[in-house]
Design a protein around this motif. Structure first.
Motif, PDB file in Angstrom:
ATOM      1  N   ALA D 258     -22.836  87.025 -71.252  1.00 14.51           N
ATOM      2  CA  ALA D 258     -21.530  87.479 -71.725  1.00 14.51           C
ATOM      3  C   ALA D 258     -20.992  88.582 -70.819  1.00 14.51           C
ATOM      4  O   ALA D 258     -19.804  88.614 -70.470  1.00 14.51           O
ATOM      5  N   TYR D 259     -21.902  89.481 -70.410  1.00 15.00           N
ATOM      6  CA  TYR D 259     -21.469  90.574 -69.555  1.00 15.00           C
ATOM      7  C   TYR D 259     -20.967  90.051 -68.210  1.00 15.00           C
ATOM      8  O   TYR D 259     -19.923  90.480 -67.701  1.00 15.00           O
ATOM      9  N   LEU D 260     -21.702  89.118 -67.645  1.00 12.41           N
ATOM     10  CA  LEU D 260     -21.293  88.576 -66.349  1.00 12.41           C
ATOM     11  C   LEU D 260     -19.923  87.928 -66.456  1.00 12.41           C
ATOM     12  O   LEU D 260     -19.057  88.113 -65.603  1.00 12.41           O
ATOM     13  N   GLU D 261     -19.735  87.153 -67.535  1.00 15.30           N
ATOM     14  CA  GLU D 261     -18.439  86.484 -67.674  1.00 15.30           C
ATOM     15  C   GLU D 261     -17.327  87.501 -67.839  1.00 15.30           C
ATOM     16  O   GLU D 261     -16.248  87.371 -67.253  1.00 15.30           O
ATOM     17  N   ARG D 262     -17.603  88.528 -68.658  1.00 17.29           N
ATOM     18  CA  ARG D 262     -16.588  89.550 -68.862  1.00 17.29           C
ATOM     19  C   ARG D 262     -16.258  90.235 -67.538  1.00 17.29           C
ATOM     20  O   ARG D 262     -15.110  90.553 -67.240  1.00 17.29           O
ATOM     21  N   SER D 263     -17.280  90.467 -66.730  1.00 14.93           N
ATOM     22  CA  SER D 263     -17.067  91.142 -65.455  1.00 14.93           C
ATOM     23  C   SER D 263     -16.094  90.388 -64.567  1.00 14.93           C
ATOM     24  O   SER D 263     -15.370  90.984 -63.783  1.00 14.93           O
ATOM     25  N   VAL D 264     -16.107  89.067 -64.694  1.00 13.37           N
ATOM     26  CA  VAL D 264     -15.212  88.288 -63.841  1.00 13.37           C
ATOM     27  C   VAL D 264     -13.847  88.135 -64.492  1.00 13.37           C
ATOM     28  O   VAL D 264     -12.809  88.272 -63.844  1.00 13.37           O
ATOM     29  N   ARG D 265     -13.845  87.872 -65.797  1.00 12.73           N
ATOM     30  CA  ARG D 265     -12.580  87.644 -66.502  1.00 12.73           C
ATOM     31  C   ARG D 265     -11.745  88.920 -66.619  1.00 12.73           C
ATOM     32  O   ARG D 265     -10.525  88.889 -66.502  1.00 12.73           O
ATOM     33  N   ASP D 266     -12.436  90.025 -66.893  1.00 15.98           N
ATOM     34  CA  ASP D 266     -11.718  91.282 -67.090  1.00 15.98           C
ATOM     35  C   ASP D 266     -12.462  92.394 -66.368  1.00 15.98           C
ATOM     36  O   ASP D 266     -13.166  93.188 -66.982  1.00 15.98           O
ATOM     37  N   PRO D 267     -12.316  92.440 -65.038  1.00 16.96           N
ATOM     38  CA  PRO D 267     -13.164  93.328 -64.234  1.00 16.96           C
ATOM     39  C   PRO D 267     -13.019  94.796 -64.616  1.00 16.96           C
ATOM     40  O   PRO D 267     -13.948  95.570 -64.432  1.00 16.96           O
ATOM     41  N   GLY D 268     -11.852  95.183 -65.154  1.00 17.73           N
ATOM     42  CA  GLY D 268     -11.649  96.595 -65.468  1.00 17.73           C
ATOM     43  C   GLY D 268     -12.331  97.033 -66.739  1.00 17.73           C
ATOM     44  O   GLY D 268     -12.424  98.233 -67.024  1.00 17.73           O
ATOM     45  N   ALA D 269     -12.811  96.085 -67.555  1.00 18.14           N
ATOM     46  CA  ALA D 269     -13.352  96.442 -68.866  1.00 18.14           C
ATOM     47  C   ALA D 269     -14.622  97.287 -68.728  1.00 18.14           C
ATOM     48  O   ALA D 269     -14.720  98.367 -69.306  1.00 18.14           O
ATOM     49  N   ASP D 270     -15.591  96.775 -67.995  1.00 19.76           N
ATOM     50  CA  ASP D 270     -16.805  97.547 -67.756  1.00 19.76           C
ATOM     51  C   ASP D 270     -16.889  97.817 -66.263  1.00 19.76           C
ATOM     52  O   ASP D 270     -17.102  96.910 -65.477  1.00 19.76           O
ATOM     53  N   VAL D 271     -16.760  99.076 -65.902  1.00 16.61           N
ATOM     54  CA  VAL D 271     -16.797  99.401 -64.481  1.00 16.61           C
ATOM     55  C   VAL D 271     -18.161  99.979 -64.138  1.00 16.61           C
ATOM     56  O   VAL D 271     -18.594 100.976 -64.719  1.00 16.61           O
ATOM     57  N   VAL D 272     -18.835  99.334 -63.205  1.00 15.72           N
ATOM     58  CA  VAL D 272     -20.187  99.761 -62.858  1.00 15.72           C
ATOM     59  C   VAL D 272     -20.159 101.163 -62.273  1.00 15.72           C
ATOM     60  O   VAL D 272     -19.293 101.488 -61.450  1.00 15.72           O
ATOM     61  N   LYS D 273     -21.120 101.963 -62.707  1.00 16.81           N
ATOM     62  CA  LYS D 273     -21.191 103.344 -62.253  1.00 16.81           C
ATOM     63  C   LYS D 273     -21.383 103.393 -60.735  1.00 16.81           C
ATOM     64  O   LYS D 273     -22.185 102.645 -60.181  1.00 16.81           O
TER      65      LYS D 273
END
Ligand code: HEA
Ligand code: HEA
Ligand code: CUA
Ligand SMILES: [Cu+2]
Lengths: 527, 98, 201, 315
Positions: D258-273
């Protein structure tokens, strides 16, 4: 001409409406304004130098000290500060303000209050640029050229920085208007177009370039702001805009801007060389016409920055051709300076050292300008360190050394004190060596294909980057010696006479530093 | 200063001239609208720009007193306009042949 | 001569103003370059979009601005002849004309915004590229021209004050003369904007 | 005539050397004259200066001579320019697509790669454009470059003379990853090229997911080998712990599907430190996303996320 003894107090003791620090900040005395400009300029210059050294440090160990994002901001800010805050206003606002009215026998510029106003606009613009570095969003990361469409999309504080540059441009325009009007209206009797000091002539030509080129930048910057804030898509291909048009508008200003930098520098050189060669300049009229020639032809060569931009081939050929034409008046100037040395009696003071190195370094910079101005080599060299080397040679080797020449030449007049020759020459030597180590290696790097604005690079370029970085340390040392020498002279130097060099222009007929209204009575020049 | 002697006596425009110029401007405005509406030929855009230039000339020479200035200022204005024209021309050397 | 006298150098001040106007020519010139390029790229769209402009209001506005120029010229002549009263009346009339121009301009803008045509609007972004550019140029060029008119109105208001307080007189009229130069210049810019945006149908 | 690894490179090199030689001669002439005058007319040897009359003739010579010289230089910069700019009709077209911060090369048969392969001895025409901002395509060994401008097609052409692998750089500043926007040019014997050209794509990547990463430009910012580029590497990502900033709050989560998909669909949601929030939303269909995520899962697991991302990419 006989010496006018100081019946006036020096302008350091001006009695006006304001007291203390305000007597400086609110003064409309062109000399005070010039000195304030000089201080501001040197402050921003120091920031730029530090950023330059930081970049060099990064380039020998990418990623160890600063990251990629920081590097991009650092070179952008380095460029913006050096170009818009230091070198474009540079000579006109500092030396021009101080000496232009004196050299034509006037008491002040045509619009003294406007002059004061431009100082405040300069400061306001600079402040905006500085705020943009620290405000949320971060320093601009577009390079000093603000190329669209990147500059319209980037998230950094570009709007603020661009607004700052706009205000700086406004200040520059007003200075240009002020100087051109001054030269037209306020010449003392006998100061004619035929015997106007060459520094004044170059300021005149520069004034026109400022006047006619800067507004184009102003409107271009407004387009960027409108694009970012209101989504007006003039340079956005998705809305029919044409990104190349941005480059046209930008360089329509920014090429003439390089002549705003170099013309007054050439003016300084044309003052210094005859004084220390103890004779008149060779070919006064040729030097004047060539300044006007550079100013006018220089307006039409901007396309040489765009040879690989996707511009039409027809335009490339036209622009390359005109670019070569600009070299002719520049060559005439070089020949006349060298010609002045013929049958001269050359005195080797520090200003002369800087002036002569100017000729050498500027020739290297200018001649490499011709290489990149040619159609074919440019395809290879555009966007590489060759360009970086070219413009540092013309801007520091040229303008920078001219500023140093002027600073030493006029130091006694501005401060009323003499500096020491020996440290100045030692500093000059170290600076000269460091300069060439630093920047000549960049020519080779560029020829081998090292692209500019690269934070990190393939390892085969490492050795030359290392050499270049070591050069930057040598150079910094030389600069420190020069600055230290001048600073200590400012406080401890012996009193300067009115005319320590045997100069022929009007500023040497009045005491050092000059009194409040320059001349007790309007001087009359007889040739 | 001597060289300014001529300019010392400044020209004072008469109200009558101004009103005449204004009337001419109004007539030209009407003409230009008619030219555009009637679409006499496909050159009407150029014609309109020409009329605009005549109007601008009237304002320049009479309202702005350019007629009474020295040749120096007229020359400078011409130079500025030529520069603008050249810049546009050079830009089009790209746009047209790209 | 010198600092204090330099201030009273009427011809110097006039030259300074003319030089400033040269700057303005190139400032607007930048916009005209953009206009020329995009019009040559999208002639049909420009043609079509110009039809959307309100020719009536545009023409009235041109007349208003030309008339204001007349008033300004008269006001200056009046000062030179020493009829300060008359001058103030005509300066005030110039200001009114300037404000009328801005008001009509506002109505025009409002009409378009009401139809959803403004930069970055959903309606505009769906149009053809040439039309997006046309209206972008329309807003920017008339907008920046409007700002100039507004500045002019402010400056003339100061002139009214100066004329009333005797700061502008028959002997010392540089200020109002230069204001006039500026005002007429702004008028000239409009003389070109008018055919470019309203008459190329 | 200097030969190089390509026809155009040789021509540009020749013109560069001629013009540079002229400049060096000029520089030496000016400098030597200056030094000679300084030596001869220094104060000690020449105590009194003599004013020299202005000679109109000399001034004219000194103006005409440089004019002739610069016209000569202009000419040598121009001679082969038309040749270099105008590709022959039979040149093989290849589409070049630049984007922040990777290159794609599209061949006529639809084949798409991130390494440019060309046959030696055959003219190649590159038709270039950009998807976002202006980039510039530069092959240092061939001495040519041209900007890739969004909304515009630009072109370059060359005829490779030698086999070899050469660098491709981006030389127009295009944002954060500019200095890592590099690719390789492989000039191969015509026969080898034909063989490569004819084979199906599977042979190279092996996995559909990797191909998609290449085609979509993900590999412009991410690597699969553990090196840090503009974005974090994909190696060891799946199943590991990631510290991200969500709505300005920092938290540590496990990188599940789910995290990987979110990272692609909505890159701004979780921004890697440690990384800027600059990843674009790229058009990826659900089908493709599944392939990509599936591929990422094969890249192993590595709990030491800090080490994984602290390592900088150096060639
Ligand atoms: C002070 C600033 C300054 C000056 C004076 C010049 C002067 C010149 N410049 Fe330079 N230039 C820059 C600052 C300057 N430049 C900057 C900042 C950039 C990069 C901008 C960026 O992209 O960030 C740049 C970039 C630049 C380019 C674009 C490169 C690229 O990006 O692809 C080109 C191409 O033509 C060029 C050419 C020239 C030429 C022909 C001159 C000529 O005016 C030089 C004339 C001088 C001489 C010729 C030498 C002296 C003469 C003799 C020794 C006599 C004998 C010689 C002959 C008769 C030929 N410059
Ligand atoms: C006047 C302009 C100016 C000056 C002074 C400098 C000074 C320096 N610059 Fe540069 N530089 C630019 C203008 C300038 N620069 C511009 C416009 C760019 C392009 C930015 C971009 O790409 O957008 C650039 C880019 C640039 C790069 C390329 C970055 C990249 O492409 O990745 C590098 C790399 O090393 C560099 C290094 C340096 C160094 C080490 C110094 C200094 O540390 C050198 C130190 C100082 C001197 C050489 C002294 C000269 C003396 C004077 C000027 C008189 C001063 C008077 C007194 C001291 C009293 N600069
Ligand atoms: Cu892409 Cu730089
Ligand atoms: Cu240039």
């Amino acid at each position: 001409m006989e010496e006018i003894t100081a019946q006036y107090e020096s302008f350091y003791h001006e009695k006006g409406r304001y007291k203390g620090i305000l007597s400086w900040l609110m003064s409309t005395d062109h000399k005070r304004i010039g000195i304030q400009y000089l201080c501001a300029l040197l402050a921003f210059f120091s920031i730029g130098v530090l950023l330059g050294l930081l970049m060099r440090l990064n380039l020998i160990m990418p990623g160890k000290i600063i990251g990629q994002e920081t590097y991009n901001r650092v070179f952008s800010v380095h460029g913006i500060v050096m170009i818009f805050l230091f070198i474009i206003p540079g000579i006109p606002v500092a030396f021009g303000n101080f000496f232009l009215p004196i050299m034509i026998g006037a008491r002040d510029v045509a619009f003294p209050r406007l002059n004061r106003f431009t100082w405040w606009t300069y400061l306001a613009g600079a402040t905006l640029v500085v705020i943009s570095l620290f405000a949320a969003g971060g320093a601009p990361d577009t390079g000093w050229t603000f190329y669209a469409p990147y500059s319209i999309r980037a998230k950094a504080n570009i709007t603020l920085a661009v607004a700052g540059v706009f205000v700086l441009g406004f200040s520059s325009i007003l200075t240009g208007i002020n100087f051109v009007t001054t030269i037209h209206r306020l010449r003392a009797p006998g100061v004619t177009w035929q015997n106007l000091p060459l520094f004044v002539w170059t300021l005149y030509a520069t004034g026109w370039v400022q006047l006619l080129a800067t507004p184009v930048l102003a409107i271009t910057l407004i387009f960027i702001i409108l694009g970012r804030v209101f989504g007006v898509g003039f340079f956005d291909p998705a809305k029919g805009g044409d990104p190349i048009l941005y480059e046209h508008l930008f360089w329509t200003y920014s090429h003439p801007a390089v002549y705003i930098m170099i013309l007054p520098a050439m003016g300084i050189i044309s003052e210094v060389i005859p004084v220390f060669a103890r004779k008149k300049i060779f070919g006064y009229r040729a030097v004047v016409y060539s300044a006007l020639g550079i100013a006018s032809v220089g307006y039409f060569v901007w396309g040489h920055h765009m040879f690989t931009s996707g511009m039409s081939d027809t335009a490339r050929i036209i622009f390359s051709f005109i670019t070569f034409l600009v070299a002719v008046p520049t060559g005439v100037k070089i020949f006349n300076w060298v010609g002045t040395l013929y049958k001269a009696s050359i005195v080797g003071n520090a200003p002369m050292y800087f002036a002569l190195t100017f000729i050498f370094l500027f020739s290297i910079g200018g001649l490499t300008g011709l290489i990149i101005g040619s159609l074919e080599p440019n395809l290879h060299l555009h966007g590489t360190y060759f360009i970086v080397a070219h413009f540092h040679y013309v801007m520091f080797g040229g303008v920078g050394f001219a500023i140093l020449a002027g600073l030493h030449y006029w130091f006694p007049k501005m401060s009323g004190r003499m500096y020491e020759e020996r440290p100045a020459k030692i500093g000059w030597f170290i600076l000269f060596v460091g300069f060439n180590v630093l920047y000549f290696s960049m020519f080779i790097l560029g020829y081998e294909g090292m692209p500019r604005r690269y934070f990190d690079y393939p390892p085969r370029y490492f050795t030359l980057h290392l050499v270049s970085t070591i050069g930057s340390w040598i150079l910094a040392m030389g600069l420190a010696i020069i600055a230290g020498n001048l600073l200590s002279a400012l406080f401890r130097g012996p009193k300067a006479p009115a005319d320590p060099w045997g100069g022929r222009t009007l500023e040497w007929t009045i005491p050092s530093p000059p009194p409040a209204e320059n001349f007790a009575e309007t001087p009359v020049v007889r040739d | 200063m001597v060289r300014d002697a001529v300019e010392r006596e400044d020209h004072i425009g008469s109200y009558g001239t101004y009103i005449l110029i204004w009337a001419a401007l109004m007539v030209l405005l009407a003409v230009t609208i008619i030219v555009a509406k009637v679409e006499v030929s496909k050159y009407s855009v150029l014609l309109n720009l020409f009329i605009a230039t005549v109007k601008a000339g009237l304002v320049l020479f009479f309202f702005m007193h350019l007629k009474y200035e020295r040749g120096f200022l007229k020359g400078l204005l011409l130079m500025v306009l030529l520069i603008l024209a050249s810049v546009i021309g050079l830009t089009f050397s790209d746009v047209w042949y790209r | 001569m010198g600092a204090a006298e330099g201030q009273r150098d009427r011809i110097g001040a006039k030259y300074g103003m003319w030089f400033f106007l040269f700057t303005e020519i190139l400032f607007f010139g930048g916009m005209f370059i953009l206009y020329a390029v995009y019009r040559s790229k999208y002639p049909a769209e420009f043609h079509a979009s110009a039809g959307e402009e309100n020719l009536l209001l545009g023409s009235i506005n041109t007349a208003v601005l030309l008339t204001s120029s007349l008033f300004m010229a008269v006001a200056i002549s009046a000062v030179k002849k020493g009829s300060y009263r008359l001058s103030v009346v005509f300066q005030a009339a110039t200001i009114l004309m300037g404000l009328a121009f801005l008001a009509i301009k506002a109505v025009e803008w409002y009409e378009k915004v009401a139809r959803g045509i403004y930069p970055n609007s959903p309606v505009l972004d769906k149009m053809k590229m040439g039309e997006i550019l046309f209206f972008g140029l329309y807003y920017v060029m008339t907008g920046i021209h409007g700002v100039h008119v507004f500045i002019g109105v402010c400056v003339i208001s100061f002139m009214v004050y100066f004329t009333l307080t005797g700061n502008v007189t028959q002997e010392n009229y540089s200020k109002i003369e230069n204001t006039g130069l500026y005002w007429h210049f702004v008028d000239i810019v409009w003389i070109y904007l008018f055919p470019l945006f309203y008459l190329i149908t | 005539m200097i030969l190089g690894p390509s026809n155009v490179g040789g021509k540009i090199e020749t013109s560069f050397l001629i013009i540079t030689a002229a400049c060096v001669v000029l520089l030496i002439a000016v400098t030597a004259t200056m030094l000679a005058f300084i030596w001869r007319y220094r104060r000690a040897r020449s105590p009194v200066a003599e004013d020299v009359e202005e000679k109109l003739g000399l001034e004219i010579v000194l103006t005409v001579l440089p004019t002739v010289l610069v016209l000569g230089m202009f000419y040598f910069g121009w001679v082969d320019f038309d040749y270099i700019r105008n590709p022959p009709k039979d040149a093989m077209p290849i589409d070049v697509i630049a984007r922040q911060w990777s290159w794609s090369f599209k061949y006529q048969n639809g084949r798409q790669t991130d390494t440019l392969r060309v046959p030696v001895g055959e003219p190649v025409k590159l038709i270039m454009t950009s998807e976002d901002v202006t980039h510039s395509f530069f092959i240092p060994a061939y001495r040519i470059k041209e900007d890739c401008v969004p909304g515009l097609k630009t072109h370059l052409w060359f005829n490779a003379d030698q086999t070899g692998t050469f660098d491709i750089f981006c030389t127009e500043y295009c944002g954060l990853g500019h200095s890592h926007m590099r690719a390789k040019l492989i000039a191969m014997p015509a026969a080898d090229f034909q063989k490569w050209y004819g084979t199906k794509e599977e042979a190279e990547g092996g996995s559909k997911g990797l191909e998609l990463l290449q085609a979509k430009g993900c590999l412009g910012c991410h690597t699969t080998d553990g090196a840090r580029k503009v974005g974090p590497t994909f190696r060891g990502l799946y199943g590991g712990k990631v510290t991200v900033t969500t709505n300005a709050k920092e938290r540590t989560i496990t990188a599940d599907e789910a995290y990987l998909e979110r990272s692609v669909r909505d890159p701004g949601a979780d921004v890697v430190k440690g990384f800027p929030n600059i990843m674009p939303k790229l058009p990826v269909s659900d089908e493709e996303l599944r392939e990509i995520v599936g591929y990422l899962e094969t890249l192993g697991q590595d709990d030491d996320h800090a080490r994984r991302n602290g390592h900088a990419a150096h060639d």
